[in-house]
Design an enzyme around this catalytic site. Structure first.
Site, short mmCIF file in Angstrom:
data_model
loop_
_atom_site.label_atom_id
_atom_site.label_comp_id
_atom_site.label_asym_id
_atom_site.label_seq_id
_atom_site.Cartn_x
_atom_site.Cartn_y
_atom_site.Cartn_z
N CYS A 57 43.42 51.92 91.05
CA CYS A 57 44.85 52.10 90.78
C CYS A 57 45.01 52.46 89.31
O CYS A 57 44.03 52.66 88.60
CB CYS A 57 45.65 50.86 91.17
SG CYS A 57 45.37 49.39 90.16
N ASN A 67 44.37 48.65 87.11
CA ASN A 67 43.36 47.71 87.61
C ASN A 67 43.74 46.26 87.35
O ASN A 67 42.88 45.41 87.11
CB ASN A 67 41.98 48.04 87.03
CG ASN A 67 40.83 47.38 87.76
OD1 ASN A 67 39.85 46.99 87.12
ND2 ASN A 67 40.89 47.23 89.06
N ASP A 70 53.13 51.03 93.14
CA ASP A 70 52.78 50.14 92.05
C ASP A 70 53.84 49.04 91.96
O ASP A 70 55.01 49.32 91.74
CB ASP A 70 52.72 50.91 90.73
CG ASP A 70 52.08 50.12 89.61
OD1 ASP A 70 52.04 48.88 89.69
OD2 ASP A 70 51.63 50.75 88.65
N CYS A 75 46.77 45.08 89.38
CA CYS A 75 47.61 44.73 90.55
C CYS A 75 46.95 45.16 91.85
O CYS A 75 46.30 44.38 92.52
CB CYS A 75 49.00 45.36 90.44
SG CYS A 75 50.05 44.72 89.12
N SER A 96 44.48 47.49 92.88
CA SER A 96 43.03 47.61 93.16
C SER A 96 42.27 46.29 93.09
O SER A 96 41.41 46.06 93.95
CB SER A 96 42.39 48.67 92.26
OG SER A 96 42.55 48.38 90.90
#
Length: 163
Positions: A13, A16, A130, A18, A20
Site C-alpha cells: 500500500c 505500509n 486507504d 494500514c 498492507s
C-alpha cells in the site's frame, strides 16, 4: 530468491502502516492456522518512504488484536529486489499498481505477478480504500481485508497446487 517449494507474497500500500501490514498479518495467521506458514514467505511494503521503520497504525493494531492477530511488522519501502524475490505482489489500489508497474520497469526480467488484492474478491470490489484519515474505516477495512485475503489465500494456494 525464495527456496524451492516455497511460495511468496508481498502486500503493498502507500505507507505500509494500514492496509498492507493488516493483509500481511491476516495472511500469516491463516497460513499458521492452516499449518502451511513454513511454505510461505510473507511480507508487506510501501510505495512511499514516508513511514519507514514505523509500526502499523494503532487503530489497525487494535482491530487486529480484537481478532486475535498480532504483528511486529515495521514499515518498509518496496525494493527492486522484491520484484525478483516474490512470486506475488498484491497491492491495494490503482495508484499502488501504477507505482509498482513503473518501478518494475527498472528491473530486468522481473518474475513477480503484480495485481490488485481486490482482484480476488468475488464481489469484484477491486480497490481497497486507504483508511488512514477515517476513524471508523480501519475496523471496516480489517473485515474487508480478511475477506479479500481469504480469497487470495485460496486462489494462490490452488494456483500453486496446479503448477
Amino acid at each position: 530468491m525464495a527456496a524451492t517449494g516455497t511460495k511468496s507474497v508481498l502486500f503493498v500500500c502507500l505507507g505500509n502502516i494500514c492496509r498492507s501490514p493488516i493483509a500481511e498479518a491476516v495472511f500469516r495467521k491463516m497460513a499458521t492456522d492452516g499449518g502451511i506458514v513454513d511454505q510461505w514467505i510473507i511480507d508487506s511494503g510501501a510505495t512511499s518512504d514516508w513511514n519507514l521503520g514505523s509500526l502499523p497504525d494503532a487503530r489497525g493494531l487494535a482491530c487486529l488484536r480484537k481478532h486475535g492477530i498480532d504483528t511486529d511488522h515495521r514499515a518498509r519501502q518496496v525494493t527492486k529486489e522484491d520484484f525478483m524475490s516474490f512470486e506475488h505482489i498484491l497491492c491495494m489500489d490503482e495508484s499502488n499498481l501504477s507505482d509498482l508497474k513503473r518501478k518494475s520497469k527498472s528491473v530486468k526480467d522481473y518474475t513477480a505477478k503484480i495485481e490488485l488484492l481486490g482482484s480476488y474478491d468475488p464481489q469484484k470490489q477491486l480497490i481497497i480504500q486507504d483508511p488512514y484519515y477515517g476513524p471508523k474505516v480501519i475496523g471496516q477495512l480489517t473485515q474487508r481485508l480478511v475477506h479479500g485475503v481469504v480469497w487470495a489465500v485460496t486462489s494462490l494456494y490452488h494456483y500453486q497446487l496446479s503448477r
